[in-house]
Design a protein around this motif. Structure first.
Motif, PDB file in Angstrom:
ATOM      1  N   LEU A 165       0.837  -1.209   0.000  1.00 46.38           N
ATOM      2  CA  LEU A 165       0.000   0.000   0.000  1.00 46.38           C
ATOM      3  C   LEU A 165       0.869   1.256   0.000  1.00 46.38           C
ATOM      4  O   LEU A 165       0.511   2.266  -0.614  1.00 46.38           O
ATOM      5  CB  LEU A 165      -0.921   0.004   1.218  1.00 46.38           C
ATOM      6  CG  LEU A 165      -2.098  -0.978   1.191  1.00 46.38           C
ATOM      7  CD1 LEU A 165      -2.888  -0.873   2.485  1.00 46.38           C
ATOM      8  CD2 LEU A 165      -3.003  -0.717  -0.001  1.00 46.38           C
ATOM      9  N   HIS A 166       2.010   1.180   0.667  1.00 44.95           N
ATOM     10  CA  HIS A 166       2.936   2.316   0.684  1.00 44.95           C
ATOM     11  C   HIS A 166       3.454   2.601  -0.727  1.00 44.95           C
ATOM     12  O   HIS A 166       3.549   3.765  -1.148  1.00 44.95           O
ATOM     13  CB  HIS A 166       4.099   2.023   1.617  1.00 44.95           C
ATOM     14  CG  HIS A 166       5.184   3.052   1.585  1.00 44.95           C
ATOM     15  ND1 HIS A 166       5.087   4.249   2.252  1.00 44.95           N
ATOM     16  CD2 HIS A 166       6.373   3.063   0.940  1.00 44.95           C
ATOM     17  CE1 HIS A 166       6.166   4.967   2.023  1.00 44.95           C
ATOM     18  NE2 HIS A 166       6.969   4.271   1.235  1.00 44.95           N
ATOM     19  N   GLN A 168       1.910   1.743  -3.485  1.00 44.25           N
ATOM     20  CA  GLN A 168       0.759   2.110  -4.314  1.00 44.25           C
ATOM     21  C   GLN A 168       0.364   3.573  -4.130  1.00 44.25           C
ATOM     22  O   GLN A 168      -0.029   4.242  -5.091  1.00 44.25           O
ATOM     23  CB  GLN A 168      -0.423   1.214  -3.950  1.00 44.25           C
ATOM     24  CG  GLN A 168      -1.734   1.554  -4.656  1.00 44.25           C
ATOM     25  CD  GLN A 168      -2.850   0.667  -4.180  1.00 44.25           C
ATOM     26  OE1 GLN A 168      -2.853  -0.531  -4.467  1.00 44.25           O
ATOM     27  NE2 GLN A 168      -3.803   1.220  -3.446  1.00 44.25           N
ATOM     28  N   SER A 169       0.488   4.077  -2.906  1.00 45.19           N
ATOM     29  CA  SER A 169       0.044   5.445  -2.616  1.00 45.19           C
ATOM     30  C   SER A 169       0.771   6.502  -3.453  1.00 45.19           C
ATOM     31  O   SER A 169       0.128   7.309  -4.127  1.00 45.19           O
ATOM     32  CB  SER A 169       0.200   5.731  -1.120  1.00 45.19           C
ATOM     33  OG  SER A 169      -0.192   7.052  -0.815  1.00 45.19           O
ATOM     34  N   GLN A 175      -4.135   9.187  -1.216  1.00 46.27           N
ATOM     35  CA  GLN A 175      -3.977   8.876   0.195  1.00 46.27           C
ATOM     36  C   GLN A 175      -4.263   7.396   0.453  1.00 46.27           C
ATOM     37  O   GLN A 175      -4.825   6.699  -0.393  1.00 46.27           O
ATOM     38  CB  GLN A 175      -4.927   9.743   1.028  1.00 46.27           C
ATOM     39  CG  GLN A 175      -4.680  11.230   0.913  1.00 46.27           C
ATOM     40  CD  GLN A 175      -3.344  11.652   1.512  1.00 46.27           C
ATOM     41  OE1 GLN A 175      -2.849  11.013   2.437  1.00 46.27           O
ATOM     42  NE2 GLN A 175      -2.767  12.724   0.978  1.00 46.27           N
ATOM     43  N   SER A 176      -3.891   6.943   1.648  1.00 44.24           N
ATOM     44  CA  SER A 176      -4.081   5.526   1.974  1.00 44.24           C
ATOM     45  C   SER A 176      -5.211   5.301   2.971  1.00 44.24           C
ATOM     46  O   SER A 176      -5.501   4.161   3.311  1.00 44.24           O
ATOM     47  CB  SER A 176      -2.791   4.952   2.562  1.00 44.24           C
ATOM     48  OG  SER A 176      -2.546   5.510   3.840  1.00 44.24           O
ATOM     49  N   TRP A 179      -4.403   3.185   6.264  1.00 46.66           N
ATOM     50  CA  TRP A 179      -4.240   1.731   6.288  1.00 46.66           C
ATOM     51  C   TRP A 179      -2.777   1.304   6.286  1.00 46.66           C
ATOM     52  O   TRP A 179      -2.445   0.228   6.798  1.00 46.66           O
ATOM     53  CB  TRP A 179      -4.996   1.096   5.120  1.00 46.66           C
ATOM     54  CG  TRP A 179      -6.457   1.022   5.389  1.00 46.66           C
ATOM     55  CD1 TRP A 179      -7.417   1.918   5.019  1.00 46.66           C
ATOM     56  CD2 TRP A 179      -7.129   0.001   6.139  1.00 46.66           C
ATOM     57  NE1 TRP A 179      -8.646   1.536   5.489  1.00 46.66           N
ATOM     58  CE2 TRP A 179      -8.508   0.349   6.177  1.00 46.66           C
ATOM     59  CE3 TRP A 179      -6.710  -1.158   6.784  1.00 46.66           C
ATOM     60  CZ2 TRP A 179      -9.454  -0.432   6.837  1.00 46.66           C
ATOM     61  CZ3 TRP A 179      -7.662  -1.942   7.430  1.00 46.66           C
ATOM     62  CH2 TRP A 179      -9.018  -1.573   7.453  1.00 46.66           C
ATOM     63  N   ILE A 180      -1.903   2.116   5.719  1.00 42.41           N
ATOM     64  CA  ILE A 180      -0.474   1.780   5.763  1.00 42.41           C
ATOM     65  C   ILE A 180      -0.022   1.698   7.212  1.00 42.41           C
ATOM     66  O   ILE A 180       0.578   0.716   7.649  1.00 42.41           O
ATOM     67  CB  ILE A 180       0.365   2.826   5.000  1.00 42.41           C
ATOM     68  CG1 ILE A 180       0.007   2.819   3.516  1.00 42.41           C
ATOM     69  CG2 ILE A 180       1.851   2.555   5.194  1.00 42.41           C
ATOM     70  CD1 ILE A 180       0.661   3.939   2.729  1.00 42.41           C
ATOM     71  N   GLN A 311     -12.689   1.374  -1.687  1.00 42.02           N
ATOM     72  CA  GLN A 311     -11.232   1.469  -1.679  1.00 42.02           C
ATOM     73  C   GLN A 311     -10.759   1.832  -0.273  1.00 42.02           C
ATOM     74  O   GLN A 311     -11.435   2.533   0.467  1.00 42.02           O
ATOM     75  CB  GLN A 311     -10.759   2.534  -2.677  1.00 42.02           C
ATOM     76  CG  GLN A 311     -11.128   2.242  -4.117  1.00 42.02           C
ATOM     77  CD  GLN A 311     -10.426   0.998  -4.657  1.00 42.02           C
ATOM     78  OE1 GLN A 311      -9.256   0.741  -4.346  1.00 42.02           O
ATOM     79  NE2 GLN A 311     -11.142   0.211  -5.458  1.00 42.02           N
ATOM     80  N   LYS A 313      -8.570   3.929   0.582  1.00 37.78           N
ATOM     81  CA  LYS A 313      -8.379   5.370   0.743  1.00 37.78           C
ATOM     82  C   LYS A 313      -9.659   6.094   1.145  1.00 37.78           C
ATOM     83  O   LYS A 313      -9.609   7.207   1.669  1.00 37.78           O
ATOM     84  CB  LYS A 313      -7.837   5.979  -0.554  1.00 37.78           C
ATOM     85  CG  LYS A 313      -8.783   5.908  -1.748  1.00 37.78           C
ATOM     86  CD  LYS A 313      -8.129   6.456  -3.007  1.00 37.78           C
ATOM     87  CE  LYS A 313      -9.079   6.387  -4.200  1.00 37.78           C
ATOM     88  NZ  LYS A 313     -10.202   7.302  -4.071  1.00 37.78           N
TER      89      LYS A 313
END
Length: 322
Positions: A165-166, A168-169, A175-176, A179-180, A311, A313
């Motif tokens: 996820l890091h 992907q952001s 933004q995540s 969740w990261i 999602q 985000k």
């Protein structure tokens, strides 16, 4: 003009040009003069126009060599951390800080189960059931060894999910949803479970070998699964956490019936979970089981979010929900 006079004249000229240049640009024949190479930190300050010499910072002693502790000397301006407990006594743990400690919520329902209905859920459920068969056959009632293997594997999903996820952001410029941090928080919590059990049971070489092999296989398999389908990966983790809750429930039963010695809780557990000083292994297992139940809920929730077409985000993560 002799060599001595030449040295004085050249030194005078160099000092007029730059007060520091004379320390480096001395003629090769001037062997009687000591050359003092400048530390990298001093060069960087000179480049910024600050010619002040900085004193080295004495960092607290760490590690030892031949029984003697050696201090780290740093020129980089990083101050040593002098942490204390609430009562003013020194904080001795480097693997976590006082503000990362917490009181576990042991009132959580440890009996909850996500009933597999769809094909994806059934695939995740039976994958976990297949994985636990060889583990139970090997460890049986060896709770400490089982817990160490379990926590080594349990620390993988949060780290893999948080890492992907890091990446992907920034790739998607979005933004995540927090969740990261939530997933990395989970991975760190699982790692602390392992650090606690290591204080109680010293693993043998063959147990270390098993952990090494299992973690290597599981990391790569989970990484590929998460790339293919995050919702499947989180569902698998949810079911793994359900099995962890059951495993620790069996551990508690054996502690209660005397099959396993209820030794005093290690100091690291008392500080991490803010337990009373007289706490025992049973108290530690109880708070760890509560942590696993919270991880179960978070991962099933994460899978539900994606299964319903949302999602990460767009949905705030449950930060601090151990």
């Amino acid at each position: 003009m002799n060599h001595s006079a030449m040295a004085k004249v050249s030194g005078l000229l160099l000092r007029k040009v730059s007060p520091q240049a004379s320390r480096f640009s001395r003629p090769a024949y001037m062997g009687w003069m000591t050359v003092h190479p400048m530390p990298a930190r001093e060069q960087s300050t000179l480049a910024s126009g600050d010619a002040k010499e900085e004193k080295p910072i004495q960092v607290p002693k760490t590690g030892s060599e031949n029984g003697e502790q050696k201090a780290i000397v740093s020129y980089w301006g990083v101050p040593p951390a002098n942490l204390t407990k609430e009562d003013g006594s020194p904080w001795k743990w480097h693997c976590f800080r006082p503000w990362e400690t917490y009181k576990a919520d042991i009132s959580i329902d440890v009996e909850k189960h996500h009933k597999p209905v769809k094909f994806m859920d059934k695939f995740a459920y039976w994958t976990v059931q297949a994985l636990k068969i060889p583990t139970h056959m090997f460890f049986q009632r060896k709770h400490m060894c089982h817990a160490m293997l379990l926590e080594t594997v349990a620390a993988v999903p949060g780290m893999v999910g948080g890492m992907l996820l890091h990446c992907q952001s920034p790739r998607r410029f979005e933004q995540s949803g927090g969740w990261i941090k939530a997933l990395l928080e989970e991975a760190e919590n699982e790692r602390m479970h392992l650090m606690t059990f290591i204080e109680l049971a010293k693993p043998q070489w063959y147990e270390r070998a098993i952990v090494f092999a299992v973690q290597g296989v599981f990391f790569n398999a989970y990484f590929l699964t998460y790339l293919a389908s995050p919702k499947v990966a989180h569902r698998i983790t949810g079911y793994l956490e359900e099995e962890a809750v059951r495993s620790y429930t069996e551990f508690l039963k054996d502690l209660d019936n005397g099959s396993f010695e209820n030794v005093p809780a290690p100091a690291i557990a008392i500080d991490y979970w803010r337990l009373p000083a007289e706490s025992t292994l049973r108290d530690v297992v109880e708070v760890i089981r509560a942590d696993e139940a919270h991880h179960r809920d978070v991962n099933h929730y994460a899978s539900d979010i994606q299964c319903q077409g949302h999602q990460f985000k767009d949905v705030p993560a449950p930060l601090g929900y151990h």
